[in-house]
Design a protein around this motif. Structure first.
Motif, PDB file in Angstrom:
ATOM      1  N   UNK A 209       0.829  -1.198   0.000  1.00  0.00           N
ATOM      2  CA  UNK A 209       0.000   0.000   0.000  1.00  0.00           C
ATOM      3  C   UNK A 209       0.870   1.257   0.000  1.00  0.00           C
ATOM      4  N   UNK A 210       1.893   1.263   0.855  1.00  0.00           N
ATOM      5  CA  UNK A 210       2.783   2.425   0.948  1.00  0.00           C
ATOM      6  C   UNK A 210       3.552   2.631  -0.355  1.00  0.00           C
ATOM      7  N   UNK A 211       4.063   1.537  -0.910  1.00  0.00           N
ATOM      8  CA  UNK A 211       4.836   1.629  -2.152  1.00  0.00           C
ATOM      9  C   UNK A 211       3.976   2.132  -3.306  1.00  0.00           C
ATOM     10  N   UNK A 212       2.738   1.656  -3.384  1.00  0.00           N
ATOM     11  CA  UNK A 212       1.839   2.088  -4.462  1.00  0.00           C
ATOM     12  C   UNK A 212       1.502   3.573  -4.341  1.00  0.00           C
ATOM     13  N   UNK A 213       1.382   4.050  -3.110  1.00  0.00           N
ATOM     14  CA  UNK A 213       1.140   5.476  -2.915  1.00  0.00           C
ATOM     15  C   UNK A 213       2.340   6.297  -3.360  1.00  0.00           C
ATOM     16  N   UNK A 214       3.536   5.852  -2.977  1.00  0.00           N
ATOM     17  CA  UNK A 214       4.752   6.574  -3.350  1.00  0.00           C
ATOM     18  C   UNK A 214       4.961   6.584  -4.859  1.00  0.00           C
ATOM     19  N   UNK A 215       4.680   5.455  -5.503  1.00  0.00           N
ATOM     20  CA  UNK A 215       4.889   5.316  -6.947  1.00  0.00           C
ATOM     21  C   UNK A 215       3.676   5.760  -7.761  1.00  0.00           C
ATOM     22  N   UNK A 216       2.621   6.166  -7.060  1.00  0.00           N
ATOM     23  CA  UNK A 216       1.387   6.620  -7.721  1.00  0.00           C
ATOM     24  C   UNK A 216       0.822   5.541  -8.643  1.00  0.00           C
ATOM     25  N   UNK A 217       0.531   4.403  -8.016  1.00  0.00           N
ATOM     26  CA  UNK A 217      -0.060   3.261  -8.725  1.00  0.00           C
ATOM     27  C   UNK A 217      -1.396   2.924  -8.061  1.00  0.00           C
ATOM     28  N   UNK A 218      -2.401   3.789  -8.222  1.00  0.00           N
ATOM     29  CA  UNK A 218      -3.669   3.596  -7.503  1.00  0.00           C
ATOM     30  C   UNK A 218      -4.408   2.324  -7.896  1.00  0.00           C
ATOM     31  N   UNK A 219      -4.329   1.938  -9.159  1.00  0.00           N
ATOM     32  CA  UNK A 219      -5.083   0.754  -9.601  1.00  0.00           C
ATOM     33  C   UNK A 219      -4.501  -0.517  -8.998  1.00  0.00           C
ATOM     34  N   UNK A 220      -3.161  -0.616  -8.956  1.00  0.00           N
ATOM     35  CA  UNK A 220      -2.534  -1.780  -8.318  1.00  0.00           C
ATOM     36  C   UNK A 220      -2.870  -1.790  -6.828  1.00  0.00           C
ATOM     37  N   UNK A 221      -2.843  -0.620  -6.188  1.00  0.00           N
ATOM     38  CA  UNK A 221      -3.151  -0.536  -4.753  1.00  0.00           C
ATOM     39  C   UNK A 221      -4.574  -1.008  -4.472  1.00  0.00           C
TER      40      UNK A 221
ATOM     41  N   UNK B  24      -0.535  -4.480 -16.280  1.00  0.00           N
ATOM     42  CA  UNK B  24      -1.551  -4.227 -17.288  1.00  0.00           C
ATOM     43  C   UNK B  24      -2.807  -3.615 -16.663  1.00  0.00           C
ATOM     44  N   UNK B  25      -3.118  -3.997 -15.438  1.00  0.00           N
ATOM     45  CA  UNK B  25      -4.244  -3.394 -14.730  1.00  0.00           C
ATOM     46  C   UNK B  25      -4.023  -1.896 -14.568  1.00  0.00           C
ATOM     47  N   UNK B  26      -2.820  -1.513 -14.178  1.00  0.00           N
ATOM     48  CA  UNK B  26      -2.503  -0.093 -14.020  1.00  0.00           C
ATOM     49  C   UNK B  26      -2.541   0.629 -15.366  1.00  0.00           C
ATOM     50  N   UNK B  27      -1.961   0.017 -16.387  1.00  0.00           N
ATOM     51  CA  UNK B  27      -1.948   0.638 -17.725  1.00  0.00           C
ATOM     52  C   UNK B  27      -3.360   0.831 -18.261  1.00  0.00           C
ATOM     53  N   UNK B  28      -4.209  -0.192 -18.118  1.00  0.00           N
ATOM     54  CA  UNK B  28      -5.590  -0.106 -18.616  1.00  0.00           C
ATOM     55  C   UNK B  28      -6.354   0.998 -17.894  1.00  0.00           C
ATOM     56  N   UNK B  29      -6.158   1.091 -16.595  1.00  0.00           N
ATOM     57  CA  UNK B  29      -6.861   2.106 -15.818  1.00  0.00           C
ATOM     58  C   UNK B  29      -6.389   3.507 -16.189  1.00  0.00           C
ATOM     59  N   UNK B  30      -5.108   3.660 -16.417  1.00  0.00           N
ATOM     60  CA  UNK B  30      -4.592   4.975 -16.816  1.00  0.00           C
ATOM     61  C   UNK B  30      -5.136   5.382 -18.179  1.00  0.00           C
ATOM     62  N   UNK B  31      -5.204   4.421 -19.097  1.00  0.00           N
ATOM     63  CA  UNK B  31      -5.752   4.713 -20.427  1.00  0.00           C
ATOM     64  C   UNK B  31      -7.220   5.128 -20.310  1.00  0.00           C
ATOM     65  N   UNK B  32      -7.970   4.437 -19.437  1.00  0.00           N
ATOM     66  CA  UNK B  32      -9.380   4.788 -19.229  1.00  0.00           C
ATOM     67  C   UNK B  32      -9.517   6.189 -18.663  1.00  0.00           C
ATOM     68  N   UNK B  33      -8.678   6.531 -17.688  1.00  0.00           N
ATOM     69  CA  UNK B  33      -8.765   7.860 -17.076  1.00  0.00           C
ATOM     70  C   UNK B  33      -8.378   8.960 -18.066  1.00  0.00           C
ATOM     71  N   UNK B  34      -7.389   8.671 -18.913  1.00  0.00           N
ATOM     72  CA  UNK B  34      -7.007   9.650 -19.940  1.00  0.00           C
ATOM     73  C   UNK B  34      -8.167   9.884 -20.903  1.00  0.00           C
ATOM     74  N   UNK B  35      -8.846   8.804 -21.313  1.00  0.00           N
ATOM     75  CA  UNK B  35     -10.003   8.938 -22.202  1.00  0.00           C
ATOM     76  C   UNK B  35     -11.094   9.770 -21.549  1.00  0.00           C
ATOM     77  N   UNK B  36     -11.349   9.518 -20.276  1.00  0.00           N
ATOM     78  CA  UNK B  36     -12.372  10.282 -19.558  1.00  0.00           C
ATOM     79  C   UNK B  36     -12.018  11.758 -19.498  1.00  0.00           C
ATOM     80  N   UNK B  37     -10.729  12.060 -19.299  1.00  0.00           N
ATOM     81  CA  UNK B  37     -10.303  13.464 -19.252  1.00  0.00           C
ATOM     82  C   UNK B  37     -10.477  14.127 -20.610  1.00  0.00           C
ATOM     83  N   UNK B  38     -10.129  13.402 -21.688  1.00  0.00           N
ATOM     84  CA  UNK B  38     -10.280  13.975 -23.037  1.00  0.00           C
ATOM     85  C   UNK B  38     -11.755  14.198 -23.378  1.00  0.00           C
TER      86      UNK B  38
END
Length: 264
Positions: free
Chosen positions: A19-31, A57-71
């Motif tokens: 949990x701590x490592x994911x927060x530091x590395x900004x990996x919310x989906x993995x966390x 891949x879970x983190x990558x997919x979630x980031x791609x989804x969030x980028x699409x939502x922002x666009x």
């Protein structure tokens, strides 16, 4: 911050470290999904490499989804519309194959225009927003605006000596969607400002418009014949024109519901 490294962590300590490592590395989906993925990995007897790939891949997919939502949000669409929700059977004037080809966004890649022409209730705005949404989901920068709103913004920018900056901002997006073009007459100054935006984008970035007037009727909106011809030329050269017809399927749907209610 350096995390303590030690072997033989308890499950609770390991979870806290992850949990701590994911927060530091900004990996919310993995966390958020680590425990579920870890349990599935045990059940499916994944290798360490397979487990790591699943996490990443879970983190990558979630980031791609969030980028699409922002666009999509940045595009400024007035409401959600999708191609999946469009009833092609209700309007046979619109060829589904053509629309699905447009959804691939090759025309945007080639900086080509798109014109949707037809009466109110025939699906123009739905199609415009849905194709704009598809473009945003595929990574393109999209901006939606009403024709009158765009012209008013340009007039105000000209008055405030900000016209070049405003035109440049509209010139940068990959796809500019202009809705309700032709609903209101534009004075010569407003029409000239709109022409400047179209010229800025010509053969560099795509424009998609929806209009309730055929091109022959655009002289009501653009009262200068030469300027009108130039604008039509900018919006049709190497482009796709879809005529959505004159029969409002929105009105037909309302009537059908009313008849069904009366029959019931």
């Amino acid at each position: 911050m350096t995390l303590p490294r030690q072997r033989g962590l308890t499950e609770q300590a390991a979870d806290a470290a992850i949990d701590t490592a994911c927060r530091l590395l900004r990996l919310p989906s993995i966390r958020n999904e680590f425990n579920e993925i870890a349990d599935r990995a045990i059940k499916d007897q994944m290798t360490y490499r397979g487990f790591l790939a699943e996490l990443l891949m879970t983190e990558c997919d979630d980031r791609a989804r969030r980028r699409s939502e922002r666009r999509i949000k940045a595009a400024g669409f007035p409401r959600e519309k999708s191609l999946r929700a469009f009833d092609f059977d209700a309007n046979p004037n619109i060829d589904a194959a053509t629309v699905h080809t447009l959804a691939s966004c090759e025309w945007i890649k080639k900086s080509q225009p798109l014109c949707l022409i037809g009466d109110s209730g025939t699906g123009k705005s739905h199609m415009l927003i849905a194709l704009g949404t598809e473009a945003a989901m595929k990574g393109y920068r999209v901006r939606y605006t009403l024709a009158t709103k765009l012209v008013n913004e340009l007039v105000e920018a000209a008055d405030e000596k900000q016209l070049n900056k405003t035109i440049a901002r509209y010139g940068r997006v990959d796809l500019l969607c202009i809705d309700e073009l032709g609903y209101m007459e534009l004075d010569r100054h407003g029409a000239e400002l709109l022409f400047q935006v179209l010229t800025e984008r010509e053969e560099k970035n795509s424009v998609a418009i929806a209009s309730n007037e055929s091109f022959g009727g655009w002289t009501k909106t653009f009262t200068d014949p030469r300027l009108c011809a130039a604008i039509v030329d900018r919006l049709t050269f190497n482009g796709t024109i879809i005529e959505t017809g004159t029969d409002s399927y929105r009105l037909a749907s309302t009537r059908a519901r009313a008849e069904h209610a009366e029959a019931g």
